[in-house]
Design a protein around this motif. Structure first.
Motif, PDB file in Angstrom:
ATOM      1  N   ARG A 138       3.100  -4.488  -4.178  1.00 31.58           N
ATOM      2  CA  ARG A 138       2.422  -5.710  -3.738  1.00 31.58           C
ATOM      3  C   ARG A 138       0.983  -5.788  -4.272  1.00 31.58           C
ATOM      4  N   LEU A 139       0.254  -4.679  -4.159  1.00 28.43           N
ATOM      5  CA  LEU A 139      -1.135  -4.679  -4.608  1.00 28.43           C
ATOM      6  C   LEU A 139      -1.251  -4.795  -6.128  1.00 28.43           C
ATOM      7  N   GLN A 158       6.012   0.434  -1.624  1.00 33.95           N
ATOM      8  CA  GLN A 158       6.111  -1.007  -1.433  1.00 33.95           C
ATOM      9  C   GLN A 158       4.736  -1.657  -1.466  1.00 33.95           C
ATOM     10  N   GLU A 159       3.772  -0.983  -0.852  1.00 36.08           N
ATOM     11  CA  GLU A 159       2.402  -1.485  -0.864  1.00 36.08           C
ATOM     12  C   GLU A 159       1.833  -1.465  -2.280  1.00 36.08           C
ATOM     13  N   ARG A 168       9.889  -1.138 -10.320  1.00 37.80           N
ATOM     14  CA  ARG A 168       9.655  -2.518  -9.886  1.00 37.80           C
ATOM     15  C   ARG A 168       8.428  -3.109 -10.569  1.00 37.80           C
ATOM     16  N   SER A 186       8.568  -6.240 -13.325  1.00 38.41           N
ATOM     17  CA  SER A 186       7.899  -7.500 -12.994  1.00 38.41           C
ATOM     18  C   SER A 186       7.288  -8.153 -14.226  1.00 38.41           C
ATOM     19  N   ALA A 193       0.710  -6.542  -8.013  1.00 36.54           N
ATOM     20  CA  ALA A 193       0.891  -7.963  -8.301  1.00 36.54           C
ATOM     21  C   ALA A 193      -0.371  -8.755  -7.960  1.00 36.54           C
ATOM     22  N   GLU A 194      -1.064  -8.368  -6.888  1.00 39.12           N
ATOM     23  CA  GLU A 194      -2.257  -9.097  -6.460  1.00 39.12           C
ATOM     24  C   GLU A 194      -3.489  -8.764  -7.301  1.00 39.12           C
TER      25      GLU A 194
END
Length: 225
Positions: free
Chosen positions: A41-42, A37-38, A68, A72, A44-45
């Motif tokens: 998120r990272l 999950q991290e 995922r 995206s 995407a950032e």
């Protein structure tokens, strides 16, 4: 400069990867994650060029995280790297959209080359896995044998576009040989084989060697052993 996000639940493993990659003049590590999950998120950032993804992690595993990230629609490409030499992991990773799959026992220089290859938009798969994918394909498709295969117009065009030497190289790929092995069997320089492989993939519209193997069986250039 190629940017990399390292994803692994083991701190020492992440440290080892960071030390290896940051010793390369053209690679920089932009972040680390300890679970899927991290990692999503990272990614995407930070938008890294390559996500170096472990498979077995707590929570969201590497396969689901890869899916995922790919879904995206971002620019990052995923190179899955795992200790576990299990076919189902490799198959699921590739189905999820991974650009490559390596085992953690790969030599450091192989991993670095793999990251550069994936960052350049190509795919990379460990040679041992390529051979097993070939075995799995030929076992599940026994009807794909030379003789009189029924080719689509597109396959006929692609096959006709290959030179005799390119057909020999493609047959070597379908056998599971590496570029070095093809060079030895055909008495060619390895650099020449690499050039042939690049032209073959372009001519048959294949993303990687696995797709080239499937094409070779489809058009009758290879048969199950």
């Amino acid at each position: 400069m190629t940017t990399v996000l390292i994803v692994d639940d083991q701190t020492l493993q992440r440290l080892g990867f960071r030390m290896l990659l940051e010793a390369q003049p053209d690679i920089t590590v932009v972040g680390e994650a300890s679970q899927g999950q991290e990692a999503v998120r990272l990614t995407a950032e930070l938008r890294p060029d390559v996500v170096l993804m472990d498979v077995r992690m707590p929570g969201v595993n590497g396969i689901e995280a890869t899916r995922r990230i790919v879904e995206s629609g971002g620019r990052s490409r995923v190179l899955v790297l795992t200790t576990f030499d299990l076919d189902e992991y490799a198959y699921e990773a590739l189905r999820a959209g991974a650009a490559g799959f390596f085992l953690k026992d790969a030599r450091p220089e192989e991993l670095v080359v793999g990251i550069r290859t994936v960052a350049a938009g190509d795919r990379v798969i460990s040679p041992s896995l390529t051979r097993r994918l070939i075995d799995a394909f030929t076992t599940s498709h026994p009807q794909r044998t030379p003789g009189s295969p029924v080719l689509s117009p597109e396959q006929q065009r692609q096959l006709a576009g290959l030179t005799e030497r390119e057909r020999e190289v493609l047959a070597g790929i379908a056998t599971g040989w590496s570029n070095t092995e093809i060079a030895a069997h055909l008495h060619l320089a390895e650099s020449t084989v690499k050039s042939h492989v690049s032209r073959i993939l372009a001519k048959i519209d294949a993303r990687d060697r696995v797709q080239a193997v499937i094409f070779a069986y489809d058009v009758g250039l290879a048969r199950p052993q």
